[in-house]
Design an enzyme around this catalytic site. Sequence first.
Site, PDB file in Angstrom:
ATOM      1  N   HIS A  78     -56.463   2.729  21.901  1.00 46.56           N
ATOM      2  CA  HIS A  78     -56.185   3.413  23.171  1.00 46.56           C
ATOM      3  C   HIS A  78     -56.901   2.680  24.305  1.00 46.56           C
ATOM      4  O   HIS A  78     -57.679   1.757  24.076  1.00 46.56           O
ATOM      5  CB  HIS A  78     -56.604   4.894  23.119  1.00 46.56           C
ATOM      6  CG  HIS A  78     -58.060   5.171  23.337  1.00 46.56           C
ATOM      7  ND1 HIS A  78     -58.521   6.356  23.865  1.00 46.56           N
ATOM      8  CD2 HIS A  78     -59.165   4.404  23.097  1.00 46.56           C
ATOM      9  CE1 HIS A  78     -59.840   6.316  23.934  1.00 46.56           C
ATOM     10  NE2 HIS A  78     -60.257   5.166  23.480  1.00 46.56           N
ATOM     11  N   CYS A  81     -63.769   1.083  28.815  1.00 48.56           N
ATOM     12  CA  CYS A  81     -62.654   1.837  28.219  1.00 48.56           C
ATOM     13  C   CYS A  81     -61.328   1.533  28.921  1.00 48.56           C
ATOM     14  O   CYS A  81     -60.264   1.866  28.399  1.00 48.56           O
ATOM     15  CB  CYS A  81     -62.924   3.331  28.268  1.00 48.56           C
ATOM     16  SG  CYS A  81     -64.326   3.796  27.236  1.00 48.56           S
ATOM     17  N   HIS A 119     -58.674  -0.996  23.105  1.00 48.95           N
ATOM     18  CA  HIS A 119     -59.678  -1.107  22.051  1.00 48.95           C
ATOM     19  C   HIS A 119     -59.324   0.029  21.069  1.00 48.95           C
ATOM     20  O   HIS A 119     -58.220   0.544  21.136  1.00 48.95           O
ATOM     21  CB  HIS A 119     -61.097  -0.968  22.622  1.00 48.95           C
ATOM     22  CG  HIS A 119     -61.349   0.336  23.282  1.00 48.95           C
ATOM     23  ND1 HIS A 119     -60.881   0.640  24.545  1.00 48.95           N
ATOM     24  CD2 HIS A 119     -61.970   1.457  22.852  1.00 48.95           C
ATOM     25  CE1 HIS A 119     -61.223   1.863  24.875  1.00 48.95           C
ATOM     26  NE2 HIS A 119     -61.876   2.392  23.861  1.00 48.95           N
ATOM     27  N   HIS A 137     -60.594   3.077  17.720  1.00 53.12           N
ATOM     28  CA  HIS A 137     -61.618   3.888  17.063  1.00 53.12           C
ATOM     29  C   HIS A 137     -61.137   4.358  15.696  1.00 53.12           C
ATOM     30  O   HIS A 137     -59.940   4.499  15.451  1.00 53.12           O
ATOM     31  CB  HIS A 137     -61.941   5.127  17.906  1.00 53.12           C
ATOM     32  CG  HIS A 137     -62.464   4.845  19.272  1.00 53.12           C
ATOM     33  ND1 HIS A 137     -63.711   4.303  19.483  1.00 53.12           N
ATOM     34  CD2 HIS A 137     -61.921   4.995  20.507  1.00 53.12           C
ATOM     35  CE1 HIS A 137     -63.920   4.165  20.791  1.00 53.12           C
ATOM     36  NE2 HIS A 137     -62.840   4.562  21.432  1.00 53.12           N
ATOM     37  N   ASP A 163     -52.076   8.185  13.102  1.00 55.62           N
ATOM     38  CA  ASP A 163     -52.772   7.119  12.380  1.00 55.62           C
ATOM     39  C   ASP A 163     -52.096   5.755  12.575  1.00 55.62           C
ATOM     40  O   ASP A 163     -50.881   5.622  12.469  1.00 55.62           O
ATOM     41  CB  ASP A 163     -52.805   7.449  10.883  1.00 55.62           C
ATOM     42  CG  ASP A 163     -53.700   6.484  10.118  1.00 55.62           C
ATOM     43  OD1 ASP A 163     -54.719   6.045  10.672  1.00 55.62           O
ATOM     44  OD2 ASP A 163     -53.362   6.158   8.962  1.00 55.62           O
ATOM     45  N   HIS A 164     -52.916   4.743  12.851  1.00 55.26           N
ATOM     46  CA  HIS A 164     -52.448   3.370  13.046  1.00 55.26           C
ATOM     47  C   HIS A 164     -51.456   3.275  14.213  1.00 55.26           C
ATOM     48  O   HIS A 164     -50.529   2.474  14.186  1.00 55.26           O
ATOM     49  CB  HIS A 164     -51.871   2.786  11.756  1.00 55.26           C
ATOM     50  CG  HIS A 164     -52.956   2.322  10.811  1.00 55.26           C
ATOM     51  ND1 HIS A 164     -53.746   3.212  10.129  1.00 55.26           N
ATOM     52  CD2 HIS A 164     -53.403   1.085  10.454  1.00 55.26           C
ATOM     53  CE1 HIS A 164     -54.615   2.545   9.385  1.00 55.26           C
ATOM     54  NE2 HIS A 164     -54.437   1.251   9.562  1.00 55.26           N
ATOM     55  N   GLU A 175     -65.049  10.471  18.164  1.00 54.27           N
ATOM     56  CA  GLU A 175     -64.425   9.229  18.622  1.00 54.27           C
ATOM     57  C   GLU A 175     -65.195   8.036  18.059  1.00 54.27           C
ATOM     58  O   GLU A 175     -64.629   7.007  17.697  1.00 54.27           O
ATOM     59  CB  GLU A 175     -64.414   9.182  20.147  1.00 54.27           C
ATOM     60  CG  GLU A 175     -63.545   8.083  20.717  1.00 54.27           C
ATOM     61  CD  GLU A 175     -63.429   8.188  22.230  1.00 54.27           C
ATOM     62  OE1 GLU A 175     -62.371   8.634  22.701  1.00 54.27           O
ATOM     63  OE2 GLU A 175     -64.382   7.825  22.941  1.00 54.27           O
TER      64      GLU A 175
END
Lengths: 135, 135, 135, 135, 135, 135
Positions: free
Chosen positions: F15, F34, F40, F42, F80-81, F125
Site C-alpha cells: 500500500h 508512507c 511499500h 506489510h 492477501d497478496h 500493521e
Amino acid sequence: MKVTVSRKAHFNAAHKLFRSDWSDEKNKKVFGKCANENYHGHNYELIVSLTGEIDKETGYVYDLGKLKNIIKAEVEEYLDHKNLNLDIDDFKTINPSAENIAILIYNRLITYFDESYDLKITLYETPRNFVEYSG
Amino acid sequence: MKVTVSRKAHFNAAHKLFRSDWSDEKNKKVFGKCANENYHGHNYELIVSLTGEIDKETGYVYDLGKLKNIIKAEVEEYLDHKNLNLDIDDFKTINPSAENIAILIYNRLITYFDESYDLKITLYETPRNFVEYSG
Amino acid sequence: MKVTVSRKAHFNAAHKLFRSDWSDEKNKKVFGKCANENYHGHNYELIVSLTGEIDKETGYVYDLGKLKNIIKAEVEEYLDHKNLNLDIDDFKTINPSAENIAILIYNRLITYFDESYDLKITLYETPRNFVEYSG
Amino acid sequence: MKVTVSRKAHFNAAHKLFRSDWSDEKNKKVFGKCANENYHGHNYELIVSLTGEIDKETGYVYDLGKLKNIIKAEVEEYLDHKNLNLDIDDFKTINPSAENIAILIYNRLITYFDESYDLKITLYETPRNFVEYSG
Amino acid sequence: MKVTVSRKAHFNAAHKLFRSDWSDEKNKKVFGKCANENYHGHNYELIVSLTGEIDKETGYVYDLGKLKNIIKAEVEEYLDHKNLNLDIDDFKTINPSAENIAILIYNRLITYFDESYDLKITLYETPRNFVEYSG
Amino acid sequence: MKVTVSRKAHFNAAHKLFRSDWSDEKNKKVFGKCANENYHGHNYELIVSLTGEIDKETGYVYDLGKLKNIIKAEVEEYLDHKNLNLDIDDFKTINPSAENIAILIYNRLITYFDESYDLKITLYETPRNFVEYSG
C-alpha cells in the site's frame, strides 16, 4: 574464545516475484500469489550476527551501537518503505526473493568487518518464513 | 544420532559498562549510555542448549526438569535481582557485557555435564540484542 | 467512529522498591528481592494507545510518526538507561513500581493530546508482568 | 552459495512419557508429571529448515509453498489433534519425547528432498522447551 | 486512580470436546478434530489481571509475587499435566472448552480478592486462539 | 456470562498513503515515507474478537473453526497478496491506513453475526504499530 553477537532491525517493503521472460501463466504457476501484478509486501525482520573474539578491554565482540548505525545506513535507508522491484537496482535482473535479499544485505554489510569476523544474516519475510545466509 | 535440547530461563539485573582506569569522557565515548553512573538494567532471557545422544530407555538427551533446577541454582539464584557490577565477584575485574555474562554462565554450568555433551549459551540482553557462546 | 491506535517503544532502567522510613527487615518482607540494596533492572516495553475519531482527510486517528517522536522525547530520553530511584525526581518520594512508572508516563504524555483523545499506557516490566493505566 | 530457508507450522497433541516395563513408582521418579496416567498435551510449534543452493531462475532454495504442503501432509495430518501414545504407531515402542518426535518428523520429511539439501527440524514442545535434529 | 496489573502463567493439559449424549457422528460434526476419541492437548498460556487502587505505601495494586503463588496453588497445581476430561471434576458435566476453563479459573481465583478488585482472565489455548472472561 | 473469543489470522499486502488531490510535497509532509510513489508493504496480523454468551450445549461462544473460515473467505482471500490502493475498490477513494483497513474488515465480518455478538478488530500493521476498532 569466540562469541556471536546479534542485533535485530526491520524494514517494510513491497515486492513481487516474476520473470519478465516468462508468460503470465508460467509466473503464476511457479510463484503463485507472489506473482500478483501489483505487488504485495512484508515487514522484514532482520537479525545481523557477528562472530569474533571478545575485546578484553571492553568486553565487546563488536559495539552493537555501531552495528545498529551500520544497519541503519546500509539496510534501512536503502530498503525501508521501498518497492524492491522498482526502486532497488540490485533487483532489476534478479528476483527479490527472501534468499536474494539476504545475500544483498550480506554483501552490503560484509565490507565493514575485517576477516576476523564471521557475518550471518537471518531475514524473516513473515513470522512464519525466514532465511539464513552466512557467505 | 545427536539431538540438541534447550531450556529457557530468565533473570533481572542492573549493570553498567565502564573501566575505572579510564576517564569519564573515554567511558562515555566507548560505552555511551551504558556507562551512565547509576546503572541501568535488563530482563535477561537465557537459553541453555545441550547437544548429545538420546538415551534409548527414556527418549531424553537430558532431563529438562533437571536442567531447569541446575539453571535455577547456578544462574537465577546467583544473578537474579542483583547489581552485576557490585554484587557479583566475577565482574569486579571485567565488564558485565552480555558477552562476558554468557561466558560466566557457560563456565558455571559446564561442570555439570560430562564430555559427551556440548553446551551452548544464548543470552538476550534485550529483545533486540543477544549473544551466543559455546566454549 | 472511534478507533484506537497504538505504538510500542522501550527503555532499559535500574530500580529497587523500598521505603527509607521502613527497616531493612520490613522492606525485605514487603518487597522481597525487589528491595535488594544495589538495584536490579528491567527492559521496560511500553505501549501507548490513543482513542479518537479518524481524520477523514488522512485516514489517521493520530500520526504514529509524531507519536513516536513524542514518546522518544518524553519517555525514552527521560527514562532510558537511568536509575529510576537516583536519577528521576518523580521517584524521590514514591516507589518506582510498574504502576507508578505507568502513571508518570501517562502524566508526561497527556499534555500533548486535546480532550477528544483518550490515552492508555501499557507497561511491561518483564515479559510476564505488566500494568495498564488510562487516567 | 548456500542459503537456509525455514517454514513454521504447528500441531496440537496429547502424550505421556512412561515405560510399561517399569513400575509406576519408577516412571514417576524418572518422568515426573510427564508420566501422569491420563495424558497431558502441548501445542507443538515446528520449524522445518532446508539448506541448499539458490535456483538462479527463481531465486528460491526451495518453494516454501511446496514445503508448506509437504509439512501439512506428512506432519499436520499425521500428528495434529492426536494422542501420540495411542494413535501413532511409531510411538508404540518408543516414548513420544520431543527428541523422538523431532526424529520422526525428520524421517518422514527427508524422503522428499534430494541429497543436495540438508534438513533440520526444530520442535518447540512448549515456549520454554525445544529440541533440534538434523540427521 | 485505578491501575490494572497482570501476571502470566501457563499449564499443559490434554482434553477433548464431546457430549456423551450425542452420537459420534454429531460430535464429529460439531467439534471436528477436537472430538477425536483419544484426546489432544495444549500449552495453555494464562494472563490474570487485577484492577484496583494503588496502595500509597507500596506503590502496588497487588503484590505480583503473592498473585504468582495464588495462581500456582489454584491453577497450575490443579490443571497442569492433567487430562481435563478425566482428572478434573468440574469437567465431568461440562465441556473443557477454553471458555469454560477460563470461567473455572476465574471462579477459583475470585475468592482471594475483596470487592475493591476487578478480576479478568485471558486464556490462550493456542498462540492463535484465546478467550477473555471478567465475571 | 459473557466471554470474548479471539482468532488470529494474517495477510501480506502492499500500500501507500497519499491523496491525489494533494501535491507531492504535501503528501510527503503529511505521510512521510508512507507516501513513497512505488508502494511499500506489510505483514498484517489480524485478531478478530467476538463477545457473547456461552452456548451451554457446546461450551462455545462461537465455533472458532467457523470463524477461521469466515476470516479466510472475507479477509484473506480479499486482501492477501494484494496492492490495497490498486486492487481493492474500497480504497479507491479513501486511504488504506491501518485504521481504514480495520474498519473495512469490521464491515465485511459484522454481517455474519447476529446482534447478540459484539465484534472487535485488532490489526497489527507492524509488530510495533496496531489499531483496534469495535464499531
